[in-house]
Motif scaffolding. Structure first.
Motif, mmCIF file in Angstrom:
data_model
loop_
_atom_site.group_PDB
_atom_site.id
_atom_site.type_symbol
_atom_site.label_atom_id
_atom_site.label_comp_id
_atom_site.label_asym_id
_atom_site.label_seq_id
_atom_site.Cartn_x
_atom_site.Cartn_y
_atom_site.Cartn_z
ATOM 1 N N ASN A 1 58.789 -23.652 128.416
ATOM 2 C CA ASN A 1 60.222 -23.850 127.744
ATOM 3 C C ASN A 1 61.167 -22.689 127.759
ATOM 4 O O ASN A 1 60.705 -21.707 127.722
ATOM 5 N N ALA A 2 62.291 -22.835 128.718
ATOM 6 C CA ALA A 2 63.375 -21.956 129.469
ATOM 7 C C ALA A 2 63.563 -21.480 127.865
ATOM 8 O O ALA A 2 64.291 -20.353 128.092
ATOM 9 N N ASN A 3 63.659 -22.475 126.732
ATOM 10 C CA ASN A 3 64.791 -22.125 125.717
ATOM 11 C C ASN A 3 63.616 -21.299 124.806
ATOM 12 O O ASN A 3 64.041 -20.065 124.052
ATOM 13 N N ASN B 1 61.894 -14.992 133.830
ATOM 14 C CA ASN B 1 61.304 -16.198 134.305
ATOM 15 C C ASN B 1 61.613 -16.611 135.749
ATOM 16 O O ASN B 1 62.688 -16.449 135.935
ATOM 17 N N VAL B 2 60.258 -16.982 136.688
ATOM 18 C CA VAL B 2 60.635 -17.752 137.925
ATOM 19 C C VAL B 2 60.143 -18.957 137.819
ATOM 20 O O VAL B 2 58.984 -19.441 137.480
ATOM 21 N N VAL C 1 61.382 -18.743 126.203
ATOM 22 C CA VAL C 1 61.560 -17.952 127.268
ATOM 23 C C VAL C 1 62.446 -17.276 126.683
ATOM 24 O O VAL C 1 62.290 -15.821 126.579
ATOM 25 N N ALA C 2 63.841 -17.570 126.508
ATOM 26 C CA ALA C 2 65.131 -16.873 126.147
ATOM 27 C C ALA C 2 65.123 -16.229 125.344
ATOM 28 O O ALA C 2 65.538 -15.132 124.350
ATOM 29 N N ALA C 3 64.011 -16.762 123.840
ATOM 30 C CA ALA C 3 64.054 -16.748 122.856
ATOM 31 C C ALA C 3 63.056 -15.571 122.765
ATOM 32 O O ALA C 3 63.522 -14.400 122.182
ATOM 33 N N LEU C 4 62.231 -15.351 123.480
ATOM 34 C CA LEU C 4 61.329 -14.025 123.008
ATOM 35 C C LEU C 4 62.125 -12.905 124.708
ATOM 36 O O LEU C 4 62.104 -12.128 123.740
#
Length: 514
Positions: A380-382, A395-396, A384-387
């Motif tokens: 989940n991109a969100n 992220n790829v 990953v962005a929070a981490l």
């Protein structure tokens, strides 16, 4: 021989959702007639068909990719054989296109990732089952279903993976047979597909070696896969780095070495000079120990065995661990319970654990999330962005689904662009800092004084000069504090700059001291 097949394409088919009934009927009749005629032709020309068991890839001007894969499976007791391959296509060039395309519909811009192509093979002689299909560049995976038994993914006896002797047995194992296909620059003509040639063996590349090495776990002999780079030197002054690769469900320590193509990719990257010589280890999740204890057998048995028997560094920053699907859960559990054991982590196609943002020292390792665009396990991109707010994360997303179409590409990208490159992970933070400096009320000279320090720190990191980078960043922090004290920066502006600068200092300072 593509016209000889009755296709069972489970990934879907191309076409409009609404077509005239008459056109449908005419198309169906034409296909049926073509199949009957071609079946007869094959029976009549069975002696002309190449019946060499296994895959044969030939250059073919009539193929949309420029190459055709000819597959022969010999089984005289089978009543039917299905050829299955993860070669259905999706439109990587146009994300708005949701169509799943057949391999016969290839055009530049399409990439594998549309799921399984499933077709009945034709028995052209007693026990010889044959099918042809267009194939595109890189490692293509396939298997067989015999007598419609879909519980057993049958290995190709003429082109079988080399399985670990203590690995998964019977129907529990998913057999990923592999066939390499060249890139046709005219017919395939697509840069992301051309990049997959890195997965093909080169006649002129120095070759590493790999094997299954026995060791003892809790009194039982098990094996790990071990890849040694070309010209491995047990006495080299600089110890080698290590890359640990973890398999997914229905797999074991065999898969990264076979369908995962790690030995071929590493050989090619090393020949290109785009990665460092490293030893690659593949392990079986079943013997690693309890997840909530950080896999104690990995920590207490596997790593010590590797470091005692091979010339490898014992520094965490020189170790990397990545896994696909279920192996991503292993990777993320390691990140959670044994955070500092590895300097680099690659959790791929297994989602993203939000709890990792609260883990102590999660800001120390470098983390590359990844998955295929059409992958149900895409992180989940969100999340990953929070981490990424508290850790050093990239992220790829690549063309592919929950399959080795994605995972082979991810391994290539990881080994080439991210492993042993901390600057690739801190670049975002440095860029954010530079943008924040530009948005302050400082005059041009003062902004330049801060930006120059950030650029200098970023240049020092890939030179293994973390100490110098830390000194420069400390100078940045001191100057920000001075600008705040004399009113050139607001308290809010200074605080925003210092938060990120201190994250960088915590990370680089930790590895400097190890």
């Amino acid at each position: 021989m593509g016209a000889l097949q009755s296709s069972r394409q489970t990934g879907g088919v191309r076409g409009s959702a609404v077509q005239a009934p008459l056109l449908k009927l005419m198309t169906a009749l034409a296909l049926a007639l073509a199949m009957v005629l071609s079946m007869s032709a094959v029976s009549a020309r069975a002696d002309e068909v190449n019946l060499t068991p296994g895959p044969t890839v030939t250059q073919d001007p009539n193929s949309p990719t420029g190459y055709t894969g000819h597959f022969v499976y010999y089984n005289p007791t089978a009543t039917s054989v299905r050829f299955v391959a993860d070669i259905m296509l999706r439109n990587w060039a146009d994300p708005t296109d949701t169509t799943v395309y057949s391999p016969f519909e290839y055009r530049p811009g399409l990439m594998r990732g549309g799921g399984g192509y499933d077709v009945e093979m034709t028995e052209v002689a007693d026990g010889y089952w044959v099918t042809d299909v267009p194939l595109a560049a890189g490692a293509n995976q396939y298997w067989f279903y015999v007598d419609n038994d879909t519980s057993y993914w049958v290995p190709d006896p003429a082109n079988s993976p080399i399985f670990a002797p203590d690995g998964i047995q019977g129907t529990a194992r998913r057999a990923f047979n592999k066939v390499h296909v060249p890139y046709d620059p005219v017919k395939q003509n697509y840069a992301p597909l051309a990049a997959r040639e890195i997965e093909n063996p080169r006649a002129d590349s120095p070759k590493g070696t790999w094997s299954y090495v026995p060791f003892e776990v809790n009194g039982t002999t098990r094996t790990m896969g071990v890849y040694l780079p070309p010209n491995y030197d047990p006495n080299r002054a600089e110890p080698y780095k290590t890359i640990y690769m973890q398999h997914g469900g229905g797999q074991d320590q065999s898969d990264w070495m076979n369908m995962g193509d790690v030995p071929v990719i590493m050989d090619n990257l090393l020949q290109d000079g785009t990665t460092e010589p490293a030893i690659v280890i593949t392990t079986n999740t079943n013997y690693l120990g309890a997840p909530n204890e950080g896999y104690p057998n990995l920590r207490n048995v596997v790593i010590p065995f590797v470091e005692a028997n091979y010339n490898v560094s014992t520094d965490a920053i020189d170790r990397a661990f990545a896994g696909l699907s279920a192996g991503s859960f292993v990777t993320q559990n390691l990140m959670r319970y044994d955070t500092l054991r590895f300097g680099y982590y690659g959790p791929w196609s297994g989602g993203a654990q939000a709890v990792l943002a609260t883990v102590p020292n999660i800001d120390k390792p470098y983390i590359l999330y990844g998955g295929g665009r059409w992958d149900f396990g895409l992180p989940n991109a969100n999340t990953v962005a929070a981490l990424d707010q508290v850790a050093f994360v990239e992220n790829v997303v690549v063309a592919g689904a929950h399959d080795f179409n994605a995972w082979n590409q991810l391994f290539t990208i990881w080994a080439r662009d991210y492993l042993w490159h901390p600057e690739a992970f801190i670049l975002d933070e440095v860029t954010t800092l530079k943008d924040a400096v530009a948005d302050t009320g400082l005059n041009k000279g003062n902004r330049n004084a801060l930006t120059v320090k950030l650029d200098q720190a970023l240049k020092l990191v890939p030179k293994d000069e973390n100490g110098g980078a830390v000194d420069v960043l400390n100078g940045f922090v001191a100057q920000v504090n001075a600008f705040e004290s004399n009113g050139k920066l607001t308290e809010e502006e200074a605080a925003g700059l210092l938060v990120i600068a201190n994250q960088l200092l915590s990370n680089l300072g930790y590895w400097q001291q190890q």
